[in-house]
Scaffold this active site. Structure first.
Site, PDB file in Angstrom:
ATOM      1  N   GLU A 280       0.839  -1.477  -0.086  1.00 23.43           N
ATOM      2  CA  GLU A 280      -0.066  -0.297   0.169  1.00 23.43           C
ATOM      3  C   GLU A 280       0.527   1.059   0.014  1.00 23.43           C
ATOM      4  OE1 GLU A 280      -2.084   1.071   3.744  1.00 23.43           O
ATOM      5  OE2 GLU A 280      -3.676   2.004   2.728  1.00 23.43           O
TER       6      GLU A 280
ATOM      7  N   LYS B  41      -2.262  -2.009  -2.935  1.00 24.23           N
ATOM      8  CA  LYS B  41      -3.463  -1.087  -2.546  1.00 24.23           C
ATOM      9  C   LYS B  41      -3.364   0.240  -2.769  1.00 24.23           C
ATOM     10  CE  LYS B  41      -6.352  -0.130   1.707  1.00 24.23           C
ATOM     11  NZ  LYS B  41      -6.694  -0.902   2.565  1.00 24.23           N
TER      12      LYS B  41
END
Ligand code: 13P
Length: 331
Positions: free
Chosen positions: A176, A218
């Site tokens: 992420e 992500k």
């Protein structure tokens, strides 16, 4: 290709579901509680996470929940661990394994994410507890000279190393690299910064021979900063997909979005516009925290008597986002 990793990743990306991010640190969770005058204790945080994870029908919409270390060690009222309770509902338990952001020497206030020390040992323990996927977050501010290339590279080298360690532990890594929504940047600057970060991320992942079929990205949506006019869903979807096509290899198992401080409505409408664009090389869904939690927390306010109505709201938000991933959200 590691079959079990890619099948776990496919399970997480299964349509029409999404992921729930419930991995806020004690500090972040307390900040959200404080704003609503909810007293933040180990027990009140347990009750809040229980409200979410044990919400009726949550398994219809959620394929995985990202937990924080405190929660994966706690039990629900019925005496089973959170991981066991999720597995019983057909939901994969996941765990945030980075140790958070610290200012990077010579580049403050830009940050670097820590947490590689002792990671393999911690992963073994989490695996025993039932976790099958993990998350690691870095954060980058957008500005005229930001993020600095050296800060991006340093963070993403570490992120790739994390992903390789996690795959060796037979778990699916979520990577992420968050581009922070706060700021005065234009949507074009957001697109430029997101593309740069993602291209470097995949260079580093490939260099470390990470199996992309057992990895989930992500990412932030491409948005103009909070101090700029709100971007329209069509523009967000167009630019986000353009950047993803330019930077993300087809082999990646899936892409999930963080909500990043967008309102619930905004996050759902933008996801829906992306869904409306039709099928992409990767499955795409949501992995929201604030966009699906904030309205629910406001209803709950730390009171058991409010649990039922808060859970009804939660189910409604999940249903809307699950529809949105397929471009089928109707207001
Ligand atoms: P938000 O959806 O609130 O951005 O949180 C998602 C997340 O996991 C941030 O690390």
């Amino acid at each position: 290709m590691n079959q079990s990793l890619s099948s776990l990743a496919m399970q997480l990306m299964a349509s029409p579901k999404g992921l729930l991010a419930a991995d806020e640190s004690d500090k972040t969770c307390s900040k959200r509680f404080d704003a609503l005058k909810i007293i933040s204790t180990k027990e009140s945080r347990r009750q809040w996470r229980q409200l979410l994870c044990m919400s009726p029908n949550v398994g219809l919409y959620i394929s995985g929940v990202i937990l924080f270390d405190e929660t994966i060690r706690q039990k629900t009222d019925s005496g089973q661990s959170f991981a066991e309770a999720l597995i019983k509902q057909g939901i994969l338990p996941g765990i945030k394994v980075d140790k958070g952001l610290v200012e990077m020497d010579n580049f403050a206030p830009q940050t670097i994410t820590e947490g590689l020390d002792g990671l393999s040992e911690r992963l073994q323990e989490y695996y025993q507890m039932g976790a099958r996927f993990t998350k690691w977050r870095s954060a980058f501010t957008i500005g005229s000279d930001l993020p600095s290339p050296a800060v991006v590279r340093a963070n993403l080298v570490v992120m790739a190393r994390y992903a390789s360690i996690v795959q060796s532990a037979k778990m699916v890594p979520i990577v992420e690299p968050e581009l922070i929504y706060d700021g005065e940047h234009s949507i074009a600057e957001s697109a430029r910064a997101t593309e740069l970060v993602l291209k470097i991320l995949f260079e580093e992942l490939k260099a470390l021979r990470v199996d992309l079929s057992g990895l989930i990205l992500k990412t932030s949506m491409v948005l103009a900063g909070t101090e700029t006019a709100i971007s329209k869903p069509k523009e967000v979807a167009g630019l986000t997909l353009r950047v993803l096509h330019a930077a993300v290899p087809r082999e990646v198992a899936g892409i999930v979005f963080l909500s990043g401080g967008q309102t619930s409505q905004q996050a759902t409408k933008n996801l829906n516009a992306i869904g409306v664009a039709g099928s992409q090389p990767w499955p795409i869904t949501y992995s929201y925290s604030r966009a699906v939690q904030d309205p629910v927390l406001k209803l709950w306010r730390g009171k058991n008597t409010n649990t039922k109505k808060a859970q009804i709201k939660f189910a409604q938000l999940l249903a809307q986002n699950s529809a949105a991933r397929g471009g089928e959200f109707a207001e």
